[in-house]
Design a protein around this motif. Structure first.
Motif, short mmCIF file in Angstrom:
data_model
loop_
_atom_site.label_atom_id
_atom_site.label_comp_id
_atom_site.label_asym_id
_atom_site.label_seq_id
_atom_site.Cartn_x
_atom_site.Cartn_y
_atom_site.Cartn_z
N LEU A 337 0.81 -1.21 0.00
CA LEU A 337 0.00 0.00 0.00
C LEU A 337 0.84 1.26 0.00
O LEU A 337 0.34 2.35 -0.35
CB LEU A 337 -0.92 0.02 1.23
CG LEU A 337 -1.90 -1.15 1.38
CD1 LEU A 337 -2.55 -1.11 2.75
CD2 LEU A 337 -2.95 -1.10 0.28
N LEU A 338 2.10 1.15 0.42
CA LEU A 338 2.95 2.33 0.58
C LEU A 338 4.08 2.30 -0.44
O LEU A 338 4.85 1.35 -0.51
CB LEU A 338 3.52 2.36 2.00
CG LEU A 338 2.48 2.38 3.13
CD1 LEU A 338 3.14 2.12 4.47
CD2 LEU A 338 1.74 3.72 3.13
N GLN A 339 4.19 3.37 -1.20
CA GLN A 339 5.19 3.43 -2.25
C GLN A 339 6.58 3.80 -1.70
O GLN A 339 7.59 3.43 -2.28
CB GLN A 339 4.78 4.47 -3.30
CG GLN A 339 3.47 4.14 -3.99
CD GLN A 339 3.54 2.82 -4.74
OE1 GLN A 339 4.52 2.53 -5.44
NE2 GLN A 339 2.50 2.01 -4.62
N ASN A 340 6.60 4.53 -0.61
CA ASN A 340 7.88 5.01 -0.06
C ASN A 340 7.80 4.97 1.46
O ASN A 340 6.83 5.43 2.05
CB ASN A 340 8.16 6.43 -0.55
CG ASN A 340 9.60 6.85 -0.33
OD1 ASN A 340 10.16 6.68 0.74
ND2 ASN A 340 10.22 7.41 -1.37
N SER A 341 8.85 4.42 2.09
CA SER A 341 8.84 4.29 3.54
C SER A 341 9.73 5.32 4.23
O SER A 341 9.95 5.25 5.44
CB SER A 341 9.29 2.89 3.95
OG SER A 341 10.61 2.62 3.50
N LEU A 347 4.45 9.57 6.17
CA LEU A 347 3.37 10.30 6.83
C LEU A 347 2.36 10.80 5.81
O LEU A 347 1.14 10.69 6.02
CB LEU A 347 3.93 11.46 7.65
CG LEU A 347 2.88 12.33 8.34
CD1 LEU A 347 2.11 11.53 9.39
CD2 LEU A 347 3.52 13.56 8.97
N ASN A 348 2.83 11.36 4.70
CA ASN A 348 1.91 11.87 3.67
C ASN A 348 1.00 10.76 3.15
O ASN A 348 -0.20 10.98 2.92
CB ASN A 348 2.71 12.49 2.52
CG ASN A 348 3.41 13.78 2.93
OD1 ASN A 348 2.96 14.46 3.85
ND2 ASN A 348 4.50 14.10 2.25
N SER A 349 1.56 9.57 2.97
CA SER A 349 0.75 8.45 2.48
C SER A 349 -0.28 8.02 3.51
O SER A 349 -1.42 7.67 3.17
CB SER A 349 1.65 7.26 2.12
OG SER A 349 2.55 7.59 1.08
N LEU A 350 0.11 8.05 4.78
CA LEU A 350 -0.78 7.59 5.84
C LEU A 350 -1.87 8.59 6.17
O LEU A 350 -2.82 8.27 6.90
CB LEU A 350 0.03 7.28 7.10
CG LEU A 350 1.00 6.09 6.98
CD1 LEU A 350 1.89 5.99 8.22
CD2 LEU A 350 0.23 4.79 6.79
N LEU A 351 -1.75 9.80 5.64
CA LEU A 351 -2.80 10.81 5.85
C LEU A 351 -3.89 10.71 4.79
O LEU A 351 -4.88 11.45 4.84
CB LEU A 351 -2.19 12.22 5.83
CG LEU A 351 -1.25 12.57 6.99
CD1 LEU A 351 -0.67 13.96 6.81
CD2 LEU A 351 -1.98 12.46 8.33
N ALA A 352 -3.72 9.81 3.83
CA ALA A 352 -4.70 9.65 2.75
C ALA A 352 -5.32 8.25 2.82
O ALA A 352 -4.85 7.37 3.54
CB ALA A 352 -4.01 9.86 1.40
#
Length: 576
Positions: A337-341, A347-352
């Motif tokens: 689900l996450l393109q970059n760790s 954080l930006n990914s987890l806010l969407a």
């Protein structure tokens, strides 16, 4: 909240209650540099085992220091079903004053690292002037032992001085009693202005002069005794009032000892924060924690051990419950689900979507990081690490089939599989170190160790394996490399094919397991090489030209260096 020497004690005193009420804490650090070694053979490898990776970090980690530590404390408020946060940003710098028995601290720094911090607004003046000092357990104990010995020496000296007082002859006891009485009267007359004298003269002979200085002077530390007017008939002792009350202005030996011990406590400094975190037993959350843990343990706790298993034991002692969000983000279900760790992008990914944005409320008197981004400030990074953990733990709750879901996700059993694991960068088949148990041991039958002439290039290695498909090359030196087949099914044909064909001169190919066996044998031989220096001392001297005879000592060192060269590396500058 920035924490320096000026407000450190206030923060320290309040921390026990804050940790007791905390749900979990998150941490982050900033260093003076990342890598202290150079060379192809010292780089990180995608085939590092956890033990090899630790030893590589060990070669570089002690060279640099932590200069900023972020501590973010999260408390779940049941009344509003939200997390309340307090974040501290500690500035840390070695003691700049001289401490007995301890050397002046030396450390390395990298221009690129300091330049990067400066570009992010790091205040180096605040660091050096107001940075909180620290002592690890070893140096603290050294300092305490030195001060204990100093105190014992003072007591022994005092006792010895008392025991060496000259004996009072029987015919002089009345004289000393009379002198003592006169001195007492001299002191009492100080309050009577009419009888007040600033000087008292005591006439005596040579023997009596010695008795006054040995038996009377010690009773009156606030008086000045001087011997003068020596004649053949005797001498005069002048007693003067100094006007200084030593009992009030000069500390006693006990007071001095207490002050010295307080000095130790003051210089333990920031290390007490780590001890309080350990004692609290709270869950500690970090991101890409290997360097963080190595620096924290080595700088504030005790020197890092050489053995990897001992390191695991040390981590479990000081951090019995921790989670690396980098491990969470790069393993199922999050890796799909996450393109970059990297932390800020994570954080930006987890806010969407599909993740839920969980609001975190700053406690009264603490700044809000919601609209104030401070990337690479340790406090801010610690805060967003905690937010990332809450978001991922919430997602696990959301996709869980369990009927009883918790809003306080730090208590969720779904996060326990991530306990005591440290992310290992660049190693796809061993993505993490397992601190609480045995590490992963994947099959590496498709990996081969190759040696070749120094003039070989990458294309020569590709050509050697061309019939077996595409390969990945991990250089281990100028004349050696690991070669990994992308088509694992071809691994069984490599060695037989190499044996049937004639390899180029100076080239060899062995399996990964054979390489490990050979490395183990070299290490065993290195450990078993006898100490020939003692044998040399027992033998009779022989005249010879040492330039024609190889030195046994040099041979032993060469064997050790073979092992060390394989374990050194450059820490990548791409740590998240």
């Amino acid at each position: 909240m920035d924490v320096t020497k000026s407000n450190f004690q206030t923060v320290l005193e309040a921390l026990d209650d804050e940790l007791e009420n905390a749900s979990f804490v998150s941490i982050d650090t900033e260093f003076t540099g990342l890598n202290s070694t150079e060379g192809r053979s010292n780089k990180l490898s995608s085939l590092d085992t956890p033990s090899e990776r630790y030893k590589k970090v060990l070669n570089s980690s002690p060279q640099f220091i932590i200069i900023q530590f972020g501590l973010s404390i999260f408390r779940f408020d049941n009344s509003i079903s939200k997390y309340v946060n307090k974040t501290y940003n500690f500035y840390i710098f070695p003691n700049t004053s001289t401490l007995p028995g301890l050397p002046d601290t030396k450390f390395l720094s990298q221009a690129s690292s300091l330049g990067f911090l400066a570009s992010q607004g790091f205040d180096f003046n605040k660091l050096i002037k107001e940075g909180i000092p620290y002592l690890n357990l070893v140096n603290e104990e050294k300092l305490r032992v030195i001060l204990e010995k100093k105190s014992q020496s003072l007591h022994l000296h005092s006792d010895a001085s008392s025991s060496q007082l000259s004996e009072i002859p029987a015919d002089q006891k009345r004289f000393l009693n009379n002198i003592t009485s006169r001195v007492e009267t001299f002191l009492q007359n100080e309050e009577n202005e009419e009888k007040r004298n600033d000087v008292l003269e005591l006439h005596c002979n040579t023997i009596q002069n010695e008795l006054i200085f040995s038996h009377v002077k010690s009773r009156y530390p606030n008086l000045l005794f001087e011997s003068s007017k020596k004649t053949c008939n005797g001498c005069t002792v002048i007693v003067k009032k100094t006007g200084i009350q030593k009992s009030k202005t000069e500390p006693s030996e006990t007071d001095s000892y207490v002050a010295e011990m307080q000095k130790v406590e003051d210089n333990v400094g920031f290390s007490r924060i780590i001890r309080k975190i350990t004692d609290s037993g709270k869950l500690v959350v970090g991101h890409n924690m290997l360097l963080d843990l190595c620096h924290i343990l080595g700088q504030f706790c005790a020197p890092l051990p050489e053995d990897y298993d001992d390191f695991k034991g040390m981590v479990n002692t000081f951090f019995p419950r921790f989670i690396d969000t980098k491990v969470m983000a790069t393993t199922k279900p999050f890796r799909d689900l996450l393109q970059n760790s990297a932390l800020d992008r994570l954080l930006n990914s987890l806010l969407a979507a599909p993740f839920r944005n969980i609001e975190v409320i700053p406690a009264t008197g603490f700044p809000s990081y919601t609209d104030n981004f401070k990337n690479h400030e340790a406090g801010y990074d610690a805060f967003i690490t905690g937010r990332c953990f809450v978001a991922m733990a919430n997602y696990l709750e959301d996709i869980s089939s369990s009927q009883s879901k918790t809003a306080a996700v730090h208590e969720s059993l779904l996060v326990t599989p991530f306990y005591q694991k440290i992310f290992m960068m660049m190693v796809p088949d061993i993505p993490y170190m397992t601190i609480s148990g045995p590490d992963l041991e994947p099959s590496r039958e498709h990996v081969f160790h190759v040696t070749f002439p120094s003039e070989w290039k990458l294309q020569d290695i590709f050509h050697l394996f061309s019939v077996h498909g595409t390969v990945r090359v991990d250089w281990t030196g100028d004349t050696s490399a690991f070669v990994t087949l992308h088509r694992k099914e071809n691994s069984h044909f490599v060695l037989s094919a190499m044996a049937e064909s004639k390899l180029p001169v100076g080239c060899s190919v062995i399996s990964y397991q054979a390489y490990l066996n050979r490395k183990s044998q070299i290490a065993t031989l290195s450990a078993e090489v006898p100490d020939l220096s003692s044998r040399k001392r027992l033998s009779s001297p022989v005249q010879c030209n040492t330039s024609d005879v190889p030195s046994p000592k040099k041979t032993r060192e060469d064997v050790k260096n073979m092992k060390l060269n394989k374990e050194q590396f450059v820490v990548s500058a791409n740590w998240d």
